[in-house]
Design a protein around this motif. Sequence first.
Motif, PDB file in Angstrom:
ATOM      1  N   TRP A  42     -15.498  35.453  28.828  1.00 36.37           N
ATOM      2  CA  TRP A  42     -15.223  36.495  29.808  1.00 36.37           C
ATOM      3  C   TRP A  42     -16.133  36.340  31.026  1.00 36.37           C
ATOM      4  N   MET A  43     -17.400  36.051  30.779  1.00 32.96           N
ATOM      5  CA  MET A  43     -18.361  35.888  31.873  1.00 32.96           C
ATOM      6  C   MET A  43     -18.033  34.653  32.719  1.00 32.96           C
ATOM      7  N   LEU A  44     -17.578  33.585  32.084  1.00 28.25           N
ATOM      8  CA  LEU A  44     -17.184  32.397  32.846  1.00 28.25           C
ATOM      9  C   LEU A  44     -15.989  32.714  33.739  1.00 28.25           C
ATOM     10  N   LYS A  45     -15.054  33.508  33.233  1.00 30.33           N
ATOM     11  CA  LYS A  45     -13.914  33.918  34.054  1.00 30.33           C
ATOM     12  C   LYS A  45     -14.363  34.861  35.178  1.00 30.33           C
ATOM     13  N   LEU A  46     -15.361  35.708  34.906  1.00 30.53           N
ATOM     14  CA  LEU A  46     -15.929  36.556  35.958  1.00 30.53           C
ATOM     15  C   LEU A  46     -16.495  35.679  37.074  1.00 30.53           C
ATOM     16  N   CYS A  47     -17.240  34.660  36.707  1.00 29.42           N
ATOM     17  CA  CYS A  47     -17.809  33.752  37.718  1.00 29.42           C
ATOM     18  C   CYS A  47     -16.702  33.082  38.521  1.00 29.42           C
ATOM     19  N   ASP A  48     -15.638  32.642  37.859  1.00 29.24           N
ATOM     20  CA  ASP A  48     -14.503  32.040  38.573  1.00 29.24           C
ATOM     21  C   ASP A  48     -13.882  33.048  39.537  1.00 29.24           C
ATOM     22  N   ALA A  49     -13.707  34.280  39.078  1.00 30.51           N
ATOM     23  CA  ALA A  49     -13.109  35.321  39.932  1.00 30.51           C
ATOM     24  C   ALA A  49     -13.984  35.589  41.149  1.00 30.51           C
ATOM     25  N   LEU A  50     -15.290  35.647  40.964  1.00 31.06           N
ATOM     26  CA  LEU A  50     -16.200  35.905  42.078  1.00 31.06           C
ATOM     27  C   LEU A  50     -16.259  34.725  43.045  1.00 31.06           C
ATOM     28  N   MET A  51     -16.114  33.510  42.533  1.00 32.76           N
ATOM     29  CA  MET A  51     -16.126  32.334  43.400  1.00 32.76           C
ATOM     30  C   MET A  51     -14.870  32.280  44.271  1.00 32.76           C
ATOM     31  N   LEU A  52     -13.802  32.941  43.859  1.00 32.18           N
ATOM     32  CA  LEU A  52     -12.614  33.089  44.709  1.00 32.18           C
ATOM     33  C   LEU A  52     -12.757  34.291  45.638  1.00 32.18           C
ATOM     34  N   PHE A  53     -13.376  35.339  45.145  1.00 32.42           N
ATOM     35  CA  PHE A  53     -13.498  36.603  45.868  1.00 32.42           C
ATOM     36  C   PHE A  53     -14.415  36.491  47.083  1.00 32.42           C
ATOM     37  N   TYR A  54     -15.609  35.939  46.907  1.00 27.72           N
ATOM     38  CA  TYR A  54     -16.596  35.940  47.987  1.00 27.72           C
ATOM     39  C   TYR A  54     -16.176  35.148  49.220  1.00 27.72           C
ATOM     40  N   PRO A  55     -15.585  33.961  49.096  1.00 27.70           N
ATOM     41  CA  PRO A  55     -15.136  33.278  50.320  1.00 27.70           C
ATOM     42  C   PRO A  55     -14.114  34.103  51.117  1.00 27.70           C
ATOM     43  N   ARG A  56     -13.240  34.836  50.430  1.00 32.64           N
ATOM     44  CA  ARG A  56     -12.281  35.702  51.144  1.00 32.64           C
ATOM     45  C   ARG A  56     -13.020  36.833  51.850  1.00 32.64           C
ATOM     46  N   GLU A  57     -14.049  37.378  51.216  1.00 33.49           N
ATOM     47  CA  GLU A  57     -14.844  38.434  51.845  1.00 33.49           C
ATOM     48  C   GLU A  57     -15.581  37.895  53.063  1.00 33.49           C
ATOM     49  N   ILE A  58     -16.118  36.691  52.964  1.00 35.04           N
ATOM     50  CA  ILE A  58     -16.817  36.073  54.097  1.00 35.04           C
ATOM     51  C   ILE A  58     -15.848  35.902  55.259  1.00 35.04           C
ATOM     52  N   GLU A  59     -14.624  35.476  54.965  1.00 29.70           N
ATOM     53  CA  GLU A  59     -13.623  35.306  56.018  1.00 29.70           C
ATOM     54  C   GLU A  59     -13.310  36.645  56.693  1.00 29.70           C
ATOM     55  N   LYS A  60     -13.161  37.701  55.889  1.00 29.98           N
ATOM     56  CA  LYS A  60     -12.893  39.029  56.460  1.00 29.98           C
ATOM     57  C   LYS A  60     -14.046  39.486  57.345  1.00 29.98           C
ATOM     58  N   ILE A  61     -15.264  39.308  56.877  1.00 30.30           N
ATOM     59  CA  ILE A  61     -16.438  39.739  57.627  1.00 30.30           C
ATOM     60  C   ILE A  61     -16.570  38.923  58.912  1.00 30.30           C
ATOM     61  N   THR A  62     -16.308  37.634  58.842  1.00 27.92           N
ATOM     62  CA  THR A  62     -16.358  36.783  60.031  1.00 27.92           C
ATOM     63  C   THR A  62     -15.356  37.271  61.071  1.00 27.92           C
ATOM     64  N   ASP A  63     -14.146  37.627  60.624  1.00 22.73           N
ATOM     65  CA  ASP A  63     -13.136  38.174  61.545  1.00 22.73           C
ATOM     66  C   ASP A  63     -13.607  39.489  62.167  1.00 22.73           C
ATOM     67  N   ARG A  64     -14.252  40.340  61.376  1.00 21.77           N
ATOM     68  CA  ARG A  64     -14.741  41.618  61.897  1.00 21.77           C
ATOM     69  C   ARG A  64     -15.853  41.411  62.912  1.00 21.77           C
ATOM     70  N   ILE A  65     -16.745  40.474  62.634  1.00 22.13           N
ATOM     71  CA  ILE A  65     -17.822  40.175  63.577  1.00 22.13           C
ATOM     72  C   ILE A  65     -17.230  39.718  64.906  1.00 22.13           C
ATOM     73  N   GLN A  66     -16.253  38.817  64.846  1.00 23.30           N
ATOM     74  CA  GLN A  66     -15.611  38.331  66.080  1.00 23.30           C
ATOM     75  C   GLN A  66     -14.948  39.483  66.824  1.00 23.30           C
ATOM     76  N   PHE A  68     -15.765  42.655  66.881  1.00 18.37           N
ATOM     77  CA  PHE A  68     -16.723  43.522  67.558  1.00 18.37           C
ATOM     78  C   PHE A  68     -17.517  42.795  68.631  1.00 18.37           C
ATOM     79  N   GLU A  69     -17.598  41.474  68.564  1.00 20.01           N
ATOM     80  CA  GLU A  69     -18.146  40.732  69.692  1.00 20.01           C
ATOM     81  C   GLU A  69     -17.215  40.876  70.892  1.00 20.01           C
ATOM     82  N   ASP A  70     -15.900  40.810  70.634  1.00 24.15           N
ATOM     83  CA  ASP A  70     -14.915  41.002  71.703  1.00 24.15           C
ATOM     84  C   ASP A  70     -14.965  42.426  72.258  1.00 24.15           C
ATOM     85  N   VAL A  71     -15.069  43.406  71.382  1.00 26.32           N
ATOM     86  CA  VAL A  71     -15.150  44.807  71.817  1.00 26.32           C
ATOM     87  C   VAL A  71     -16.405  45.017  72.661  1.00 26.32           C
TER      88      VAL A  71
END
Length: 84
Positions: A42-66, A68-71
């Motif tokens: 279960w923990m190994l699957k949690l790690c796999d899920a988080l390794m997919l989750f965090y890059p998507r979160e980074i992409e969302k945050i990067t878009d938000r930063i851009q 508000f730089e534009d704003v």
Amino acid sequence: MFVPIEFIDWECLTIGALGWGQIQIANANNIKILPQNSRRDWMLKLCDALMLFYPREIEKITDRIQRFEDVKLFWENKKDVWMK
């Protein structure tokens, strides 16, 4: 029914963006229990899920930063009508 979290199949769970990641039940009407599931698996699957989750979160945050730089650039170039 109460069971250890590692008995809940990952097909029934999602990760939410809170702190380090919040485990959520995707659909309370569809919970698959795996009583033979090991904590290690279960923990190994949690790690796999988080390794997919965090890059998507980074992409969302990067878009938000851009965004508000534009704003900020927009407002820096706008005349202040109340001052000066």
